[in-house]
Design a protein around this motif. Structure first.
Motif, mmCIF file in Angstrom:
data_model
loop_
_atom_site.group_PDB
_atom_site.id
_atom_site.type_symbol
_atom_site.label_atom_id
_atom_site.label_comp_id
_atom_site.label_asym_id
_atom_site.label_seq_id
_atom_site.Cartn_x
_atom_site.Cartn_y
_atom_site.Cartn_z
ATOM 1 N N GLY A 7 0.825 -1.215 0.000
ATOM 2 C CA GLY A 7 0.000 0.000 0.000
ATOM 3 C C GLY A 7 0.855 1.260 0.000
ATOM 4 O O GLY A 7 0.400 2.331 0.387
ATOM 5 N N GLY A 10 -0.376 4.587 -1.484
ATOM 6 C CA GLY A 10 -1.579 5.202 -0.914
ATOM 7 C C GLY A 10 -1.250 6.406 -0.039
ATOM 8 O O GLY A 10 -0.092 6.832 0.057
ATOM 9 N N ASN A 32 -1.470 -2.404 -5.803
ATOM 10 C CA ASN A 32 -2.194 -2.670 -7.063
ATOM 11 C C ASN A 32 -2.879 -1.412 -7.594
ATOM 12 O O ASN A 32 -3.715 -1.493 -8.492
ATOM 13 C CB ASN A 32 -3.209 -3.812 -6.876
ATOM 14 C CG ASN A 32 -4.344 -3.412 -5.952
ATOM 15 O OD1 ASN A 32 -4.326 -2.318 -5.382
ATOM 16 N ND2 ASN A 32 -5.323 -4.285 -5.788
ATOM 17 N N ASN A 34 -5.163 0.490 -6.381
ATOM 18 C CA ASN A 34 -6.592 0.608 -6.116
ATOM 19 C C ASN A 34 -6.821 1.674 -5.039
ATOM 20 O O ASN A 34 -7.751 1.577 -4.247
ATOM 21 C CB ASN A 34 -7.110 -0.738 -5.596
ATOM 22 C CG ASN A 34 -8.321 -1.190 -6.356
ATOM 23 O OD1 ASN A 34 -9.020 -0.373 -6.938
ATOM 24 N ND2 ASN A 34 -8.565 -2.483 -6.337
ATOM 25 N N THR A 35 -5.960 2.646 -5.019
ATOM 26 C CA THR A 35 -5.943 3.673 -3.970
ATOM 27 C C THR A 35 -7.257 4.442 -3.916
ATOM 28 O O THR A 35 -7.747 4.879 -4.955
ATOM 29 C CB THR A 35 -4.816 4.689 -4.284
ATOM 30 O OG1 THR A 35 -3.678 3.967 -4.697
ATOM 31 C CG2 THR A 35 -4.496 5.563 -3.102
ATOM 32 N N LEU A 73 0.250 -1.942 4.879
ATOM 33 C CA LEU A 73 -0.788 -0.906 4.829
ATOM 34 C C LEU A 73 -1.834 -1.183 3.752
ATOM 35 O O LEU A 73 -2.910 -0.577 3.772
ATOM 36 C CB LEU A 73 -0.158 0.473 4.533
ATOM 37 C CG LEU A 73 0.471 1.241 5.696
ATOM 38 C CD1 LEU A 73 1.709 0.537 6.228
ATOM 39 C CD2 LEU A 73 0.837 2.649 5.283
ATOM 40 N N ALA A 74 -1.516 -2.039 2.785
ATOM 41 C CA ALA A 74 -2.443 -2.260 1.668
ATOM 42 C C ALA A 74 -3.787 -2.709 2.208
ATOM 43 O O ALA A 74 -3.871 -3.622 3.033
ATOM 44 C CB ALA A 74 -1.893 -3.326 0.719
ATOM 45 N N ALA A 75 -4.841 -2.058 1.749
ATOM 46 C CA ALA A 75 -6.175 -2.402 2.237
ATOM 47 C C ALA A 75 -7.220 -1.721 1.388
ATOM 48 O O ALA A 75 -6.946 -0.715 0.734
ATOM 49 C CB ALA A 75 -6.345 -1.911 3.683
ATOM 50 N N SER A 77 -9.604 0.684 2.248
ATOM 51 C CA SER A 77 -9.321 1.482 3.432
ATOM 52 C C SER A 77 -10.482 2.349 3.925
ATOM 53 O O SER A 77 -10.261 3.232 4.748
ATOM 54 C CB SER A 77 -8.101 2.373 3.144
ATOM 55 O OG SER A 77 -8.401 3.224 2.043
ATOM 56 N N THR A 117 -7.290 -0.239 12.482
ATOM 57 C CA THR A 117 -8.149 0.953 12.441
ATOM 58 C C THR A 117 -9.011 1.085 13.685
ATOM 59 O O THR A 117 -9.378 0.081 14.316
ATOM 60 C CB THR A 117 -9.075 0.890 11.196
ATOM 61 O OG1 THR A 117 -10.081 1.899 11.323
ATOM 62 C CG2 THR A 117 -9.792 -0.440 11.074
ATOM 63 N N VAL A 168 -5.295 3.045 13.691
ATOM 64 C CA VAL A 168 -5.210 4.451 13.279
ATOM 65 C C VAL A 168 -6.580 5.124 13.430
ATOM 66 O O VAL A 168 -7.603 4.567 13.026
ATOM 67 C CB VAL A 168 -4.738 4.541 11.804
ATOM 68 C CG1 VAL A 168 -4.632 5.991 11.354
ATOM 69 C CG2 VAL A 168 -3.409 3.809 11.625
ATOM 70 N N ASN A 170 -8.501 8.328 12.200
ATOM 71 C CA ASN A 170 -8.618 9.464 11.266
ATOM 72 C C ASN A 170 -7.361 10.301 11.039
ATOM 73 O O ASN A 170 -7.175 11.366 11.619
ATOM 74 C CB ASN A 170 -9.738 10.417 11.723
ATOM 75 C CG ASN A 170 -11.096 9.793 11.537
ATOM 76 O OD1 ASN A 170 -11.420 8.832 12.232
ATOM 77 N ND2 ASN A 170 -11.881 10.277 10.606
HETATM 78 N N1 LIG Z 1 -6.258 7.174 6.490
HETATM 79 C C1 LIG Z 1 -6.777 6.918 7.685
HETATM 80 O O1 LIG Z 1 -7.226 7.819 8.402
HETATM 81 C C2 LIG Z 1 -6.806 5.508 8.219
HETATM 82 C C3 LIG Z 1 -7.549 5.266 9.391
HETATM 83 C C4 LIG Z 1 -7.560 3.968 9.903
HETATM 84 C C5 LIG Z 1 -6.819 2.967 9.293
HETATM 85 N N2 LIG Z 1 -6.127 3.236 8.152
HETATM 86 C C6 LIG Z 1 -5.380 2.116 7.534
HETATM 87 O O2 LIG Z 1 -4.134 2.612 7.051
HETATM 88 C C7 LIG Z 1 -3.786 1.966 5.828
HETATM 89 C C8 LIG Z 1 -3.526 2.970 4.740
HETATM 90 O O3 LIG Z 1 -4.690 3.761 4.538
HETATM 91 P P1 LIG Z 1 -4.707 4.957 3.504
HETATM 92 O O4 LIG Z 1 -5.569 6.005 4.069
HETATM 93 O O5 LIG Z 1 -3.319 5.291 3.121
HETATM 94 O O6 LIG Z 1 -5.502 4.269 2.285
HETATM 95 P P2 LIG Z 1 -5.228 4.288 0.720
HETATM 96 O O7 LIG Z 1 -6.428 3.716 0.069
HETATM 97 O O8 LIG Z 1 -4.774 5.635 0.293
HETATM 98 O O9 LIG Z 1 -3.993 3.283 0.585
HETATM 99 C C9 LIG Z 1 -4.119 1.883 0.569
HETATM 100 C C10 LIG Z 1 -3.257 1.355 -0.580
HETATM 101 O O10 LIG Z 1 -3.404 -0.062 -0.640
HETATM 102 C C11 LIG Z 1 -3.456 -0.444 -2.005
HETATM 103 N N3 LIG Z 1 -4.184 -1.707 -2.138
HETATM 104 C C12 LIG Z 1 -5.509 -1.934 -1.934
HETATM 105 N N4 LIG Z 1 -5.807 -3.215 -2.154
HETATM 106 C C13 LIG Z 1 -4.634 -3.831 -2.502
HETATM 107 C C14 LIG Z 1 -4.303 -5.159 -2.864
HETATM 108 N N5 LIG Z 1 -5.225 -6.141 -2.871
HETATM 109 N N6 LIG Z 1 -3.020 -5.436 -3.189
HETATM 110 C C15 LIG Z 1 -2.067 -4.452 -3.195
HETATM 111 N N7 LIG Z 1 -2.339 -3.174 -2.851
HETATM 112 C C16 LIG Z 1 -3.604 -2.869 -2.510
HETATM 113 C C17 LIG Z 1 -4.202 0.686 -2.689
HETATM 114 O O11 LIG Z 1 -3.915 0.734 -4.079
HETATM 115 C C18 LIG Z 1 -3.684 1.902 -1.938
HETATM 116 O O12 LIG Z 1 -2.587 2.512 -2.617
HETATM 117 C C19 LIG Z 1 -4.930 0.993 5.533
HETATM 118 O O13 LIG Z 1 -4.539 -0.272 6.011
HETATM 119 C C20 LIG Z 1 -6.097 1.528 6.328
HETATM 120 O O14 LIG Z 1 -6.989 0.505 6.682
HETATM 121 C C21 LIG Z 1 -6.119 4.482 7.592
#
Ligand SMILES: NC(=O)c1ccc[n+]([C@@H]2O[C@H](COP(=O)([O-])OP(=O)(O)OC[C@H]3O[C@@H](n4cnc5c(N)ncnc54)[C@H](O)[C@@H]3O)[C@@H](O)[C@H]2O)c1
Length: 326
Positions: A7, A10, A32, A34-35, A73-75, A77, A117, A168, A170
């Motif tokens: 991830g 992302g 991948n 899918n951001t 981190l990939a998810a 999200s 999260t 995490v 927000n």
């Molecule tokens: N942003 C927040 O406030 C927040 C809050 C709680 C938890 N989180 C956690 O932090 C992490 C990052 O969040 P973010 O805000 O940067 O999200 P984001 O969507 O910007 O980034 C996640 C990245 O994972 C990649 N991804 C998704 N599915 C995938 C797969 N099957 N294989 C490979 N890559 C894949 C996406 O392309 C993306 O670039 C996540 O695990 C999310 O659950 C974020």
């Protein structure tokens, strides 16, 4: 160290990758693209594998990198989007996490750091939420991320891989995709101001959250890498400061130099949303000797400085804040 960031293209992953590279580490990104949270950004100094974490062929390729640590981190999200395609959530957040943890264990990779999260607590996070508060996710997203925690614990307990998990709360800041209106409260509201449209709030203005500036979030993730206090532990990752949405909006309106009575429309809440989230971060403070550095007003000022520099466009690709700092 050789570090894998899943991830890494992302929102949080891009800033974490940047920090790791600046600290002198080598980074392999698996993403991948899918951001949904961030404007996709691939750091040119990292090795990039455009692959899916559920694709088992990835794992033989990863064997070439002699990894010392994995940041996972990939998810999928977001809470609201988890209802659009639950299968994707279950595959990426559950199966993908299982496969990665299994890979770490089988290859004796010393560190595994997972971004979980606040959503795993559901409405149990309305009070002074400690890490031992009972998990009761309200959304598909929360359930899938919690299953990730369980797989990591189950697989890595007693193994040569020490894990750390961060729930995490927000995170916000420059680099979020302002065109995506289903994830990230601050970025959704900021998006309306950016477009000079009334702010549409899905749910009550009396709801509350802790908001954490992106640099603080990344700081914690980075500091835990070699801090043995955090090995095999779970933490809330948050500013620990409760902010009511009404107050958040008035600070956003103020720092973006809008009229005090900027129009705000209150609508129905979204599926799986919770009324309040507020973290107790005593454990994080103690084990990492860490304090959040960026207060909400300062964070929003920095955020709007970046937003003000953006053209109004439906595609922000190529306009990531790290693009200008190469
Ligand atoms: N942003 C927040 O406030 C927040 C809050 C709680 C938890 N989180 C956690 O932090 C992490 C990052 O969040 P973010 O805000 O940067 O999200 P984001 O969507 O910007 O980034 C996640 C990245 O994972 C990649 N991804 C998704 N599915 C995938 C797969 N099957 N294989 C490979 N890559 C894949 C996406 O392309 C993306 O670039 C996540 O695990 C999310 O659950 C974020």
């Amino acid at each position: 160290m050789n570090i894998l960031v899943t991830g890494g293209a992302g929102f949080i992953g891009a800033f974490l990758t940047d920090r790791l590279l600046k600290e002198g580490h080598s980074v392999v990104i698996v993403d991948n693209l899918n951001t949904i949270g961030g404007i996709p950004y691939i750091n040119p100094k990292a090795k990039f594998l455009n692959q899916d974490i559920c694709d088992e062929s990835l794992y033989s390729e990863l064997n070439n990198y002699k990894l010392d640590a994995i940041y996972h981190l990939a998810a999928q999200s977001g809470g609201e989007p988890s209802y659009d395609n639950p299968k994707y959530d279950l595959l990426t957040n559950s199966l993908g996490t299982y496969l990665l943890a299994k890979f770490a264990k089988e290859n004796n990779i010393p560190r595994f750091i997972y971004t979980s999260t606040v959503a795993i607590y559901g409405s149990n996070a309305e009070g002074d939420t400690k890490e031992d508060t009972i998990a009761a996710p309200d959304s598909i997203y929360g359930v899938s991320k919690l299953s990730g925690e369980y797989f990591i614990k189950q697989l890595l307990k007693g193994s040569k891989t020490s894990y750390s998990m961060f729930r995490v709360f927000n995170s916000y800041g420059p680099g979020e995709d302002l065109n995506y209106l289903k994830k990230g409260m601050v970025s959704i509201y900021a998006s309306f101001i950016w477009r000079n449209e009334p702010i549409h709030v899905k749910g009550s203005l009396d709801r509350y959250r802790d908001f954490t500036y992106i640099e603080d979030t990344v700081d914690v993730l980075y500091l835990s890498l070699e801090n043995s206090n955090t090995y095999n532990q779970i933490y809330n990752l948050s500013s620990g400061i409760k902010t009511i949405i009404r107050d958040l909006l008035s600070t956003m309106v103020q720092v973006s130099n809008q009229d005090k009575d900027y129009p705000i429309k209150e609508g129905y809440g979204t599926l799986g949303d919770s009324f309040g989230f507020h973290a107790n971060i005593d454990k994080l403070r103690k084990d990492l000797n860490w304090e959040p550095k960026v207060q909400i007003k300062e964070g929003l000022e920095k955020y709007f400085q970046w937003i003000d520099s953006l053209p109004l466009t439906n595609d922000l690709k190529g306009l990531h804040p790290l693009d200008n700092k190469k």
